[in-house]
Enzyme design. Structure first.
Site, PDB file in Angstrom:
ATOM      1  N   LYS A 257     -32.108   5.144 -63.443  1.00  0.00           N
ATOM      2  CA  LYS A 257     -30.979   4.248 -63.132  1.00  0.00           C
ATOM      3  C   LYS A 257     -31.433   2.823 -62.881  1.00  0.00           C
ATOM      4  CE  LYS A 257     -31.515   7.330 -60.513  1.00  0.00           C
ATOM      5  NZ  LYS A 257     -31.540   8.543 -59.717  1.00  0.00           N
TER       6      LYS A 257
ATOM      7  N   GLY B 246     -26.638  12.727 -61.520  1.00  0.00           N
ATOM      8  CA  GLY B 246     -27.350  13.945 -61.911  1.00  0.00           C
ATOM      9  C   GLY B 246     -26.645  14.783 -62.955  1.00  0.00           C
TER      10      GLY B 246
ATOM     11  N   LYS C 173     -26.521   2.757 -59.602  1.00  0.00           N
ATOM     12  CA  LYS C 173     -25.583   3.644 -60.301  1.00  0.00           C
ATOM     13  C   LYS C 173     -24.233   2.960 -60.483  1.00  0.00           C
ATOM     14  CE  LYS C 173     -27.909   7.736 -58.475  1.00  0.00           C
ATOM     15  NZ  LYS C 173     -27.940   8.618 -57.278  1.00  0.00           N
TER      16      LYS C 173
ATOM     17  N   ILE D  14     -23.472  15.705 -63.212  1.00  0.00           N
ATOM     18  CA  ILE D  14     -22.050  15.458 -63.499  1.00  0.00           C
ATOM     19  C   ILE D  14     -21.948  14.582 -64.747  1.00  0.00           C
ATOM     20  CG2 ILE D  14     -19.876  14.569 -62.589  1.00  0.00           C
ATOM     21  CD1 ILE D  14     -21.113  14.702 -59.785  1.00  0.00           C
TER      22      ILE D  14
ATOM     23  N   GLU E 129     -36.654  11.053 -49.880  1.00  0.00           N
ATOM     24  CA  GLU E 129     -38.046  10.707 -50.155  1.00  0.00           C
ATOM     25  C   GLU E 129     -38.754  10.348 -48.843  1.00  0.00           C
ATOM     26  OE1 GLU E 129     -39.254  10.518 -53.339  1.00  0.00           O
ATOM     27  OE2 GLU E 129     -37.309  11.017 -54.210  1.00  0.00           O
TER      28      GLU E 129
ATOM     29  N   VAL F 126     -27.006   8.699 -63.739  1.00  0.00           N
ATOM     30  CA  VAL F 126     -25.903   8.519 -62.784  1.00  0.00           C
ATOM     31  C   VAL F 126     -25.313   9.879 -62.418  1.00  0.00           C
ATOM     32  CG1 VAL F 126     -23.698   7.378 -62.352  1.00  0.00           C
ATOM     33  CG2 VAL F 126     -25.391   6.270 -63.808  1.00  0.00           C
TER      34      VAL F 126
END
Lengths: 331, 331
Positions: free
Chosen positions: A102, A131, A202, A133, A187, A129
């Site tokens: 992204k 994942g 995104k 979907i 993370e 954007v």
């Protein structure tokens, strides 16, 4: 279709697993997809995927130079550096590109899309954007007959997980973040997620595709979730809603307005009900009205689903025009 | 792209309006789309669309015979008779077909798709299932990398409107139905909606595309909403849920199981929150997990959005394989 994969983290490993698990299915639904070569930072490493029989390149750029590859799948990440070089070199060398990056697309999407279009190649980035979907497909194809006026969504699963835990359990931000890190949802350096940068990337892509513009990161007002307290969330609950980190883009008489912000969402709206690490997006078109999508916005398997969907689209010679609309209307 | 439209009810009129309102947009996003000819039962009639300059055919079959048409849009409806004849004749005469006709596709989709494939033509029917929601595109393309295991949804806006009004207002079935008819949500003869037949048609198409099978209407267990009482709905509310008419298809070790039935849905599930005349669909894939879509499942404008999306896909030479997957895996 012969492909190379650069980057063997969660998404890369899941993509390899998917391609192996569903080899027969994919052949029926499009074309046989053969992974020829891979590249990652460290060769010797325990990975949840099988690299037997695959050529290894220490330098990802070597993938772009191989003449036994039709598509390069870029899963390295980052707006600059090797990911950018690899995508550019792949297009220059006549290879389609599929990427989940992204940051790269938000920063350099228009230029790269122009390169791709000039060369008659696909630059596909559904996985960048939300994942798993298929939101870009929905915007660009499913809703293509509409003038779109707004896109609003929960675009970052990490933040949504944290806010959900804070709201459900009364946890403070630091505890919820630590839990998210432990669960693998955040993370070690969570800045890009919690300060809204990931959502902004995104959103920039979503609004560019929705409104026929170039991605415009600079103009996005960005506010993250660090200042949110458990009492903000309990106040919201008392008022009949939830606080969600939303990316919001509208396009109307005032032109494009984009912001990333924690927002009160009443429970009557579907976005308020999107819990945990899920993503949700609401898109408004003039003929279709509001279309709402919800699903897993991150994670190796879900993101691999979008990566391979993009590969199948290339197999069908379904030329995805990336920012072609933008390029034309901006001309 | 030169098209003909057969049937000028809500959807036909809205399609004409959309094509006119967004002529420039559609040219940029795909191709100039010119309506050449139309046909409907009655020529002289007040319609919310402008027929100036369009050729009129009293006999819809004449549209299939014209040599100035690339695509025939069938919006007549019904599994048999003139709609079926028109679609068949159009494919025989080398014309792509876009249709919103769920009954036709559920009954004859495989044969028609074979005709289309043999002739290298598109048979597109996004508008046949869930109006403006691009659910077929999501299933076949967005989620194409997955083995799908289930599809569940609120596929009929009329029933959902009636059940929502009964639940919210304590109305009995007959009163809610009468209101739905008054509001234009239900037909004068509401049988197909309230007895589940319309949902069954849509479910048959969804499961065929999801699982790579031919549509199988016969095996669907169908129960409608006539027997539902306000106290069923208040009991459901007391138990923390709603009663919804769902179409449910699963594909696993027991093969294909399909049913249409009023079902208790807990409020924790997104389907429980789909109110009024909206539709919602939940699709389960092995890599992506659950994807949920919600939007307007009926109405002229929303359905026209899908009709024109199909036209744009044809403009992009995006060959939609209809039941091609089915044909291959059934072979």
């Amino acid at each position: 279709m012969r492909i190379a994969i650069a980057g063997l983290g969660n998404v890369g490993a899941a993509t390899l697993r998917l391609l192996r698990a569903h080899a027969d299915l994919l052949k029926v639904r499009g074309q046989e997809i053969t992974v020829v070569a891979v590249s990652a930072r460290t060769k010797e490493k325990d990975r949840p995927c099988d690299l037997t029989g695959l050529a290894w390149e220490d330098d990802p750029l070597a993938l772009a130079a191989r003449n036994d590859i039709d598509v390069v799948v870029e899963l390295i990440g980052g707006a600059e550096g090797v990911a950018h070089d690899l995508v550019r070199a792949s297009l220059t060398n006549g290879k389609h590109v599929v990427t989940a990056n992204k940051a790269l697309i938000a920063a350099h999407g228009v230029d790269l899309a122009k390169n791709a279009e000039e060369a008659g190649l696909n630059l596909s980035f559904e996985a960048a954007v939300c994942g798993g979907i298929p939101v870009l497909k929905t915007l660009r194809e499913g809703m293509a007959a509409n003038r779109l006026s707004s896109v609003r969504g929960i675009l970052n699963g990490t933040c949504n997980y944290i806010l959900t835990r804070m709201g459900d359990e009364g946890m403070d931000f630091a505890t919820a973040l630590a839990e998210a890190q432990q669960q693998g949802y955040a993370e070690a350096d969570p800045t890009a997620d919690i300060d809204g940068g990931d959502t902004a990337n995104k959103l920039a892509i979503l609004s560019a595709l929705s409104f026929g513009l170039a991605p415009d990161l600079e103009s996005i007002f960005v506010e993250g979730i660090r200042p949110i307290t458990p009492s903000d969330l309990s106040d919201a609950a008392a008022r009949g809603g939830r606080i969600k980190l939303l990316g919001i883009a509208t396009h109307g008489e005032q032109g494009l307005v984009q912001r990333v912000q924690p927002v009160f969402v009443p429970l009557s709206e579907p976005l308020a009900r999107v819990g945990g690490a899920f993503n949700g997006i609401e898109i408004e078109g003039d003929f279709v009205g509001t279309v709402f999508l919800q699903g897993q916005g991150a994670g190796g398997n879900a993101t691999a689903s979008s990566v391979v969907a993009d590969l199948l689209a290339i197999a069908h010679n379904h030329h995805s025009f990336a920012f072609g609309v933008a390029a034309k209307s901006l001309a």
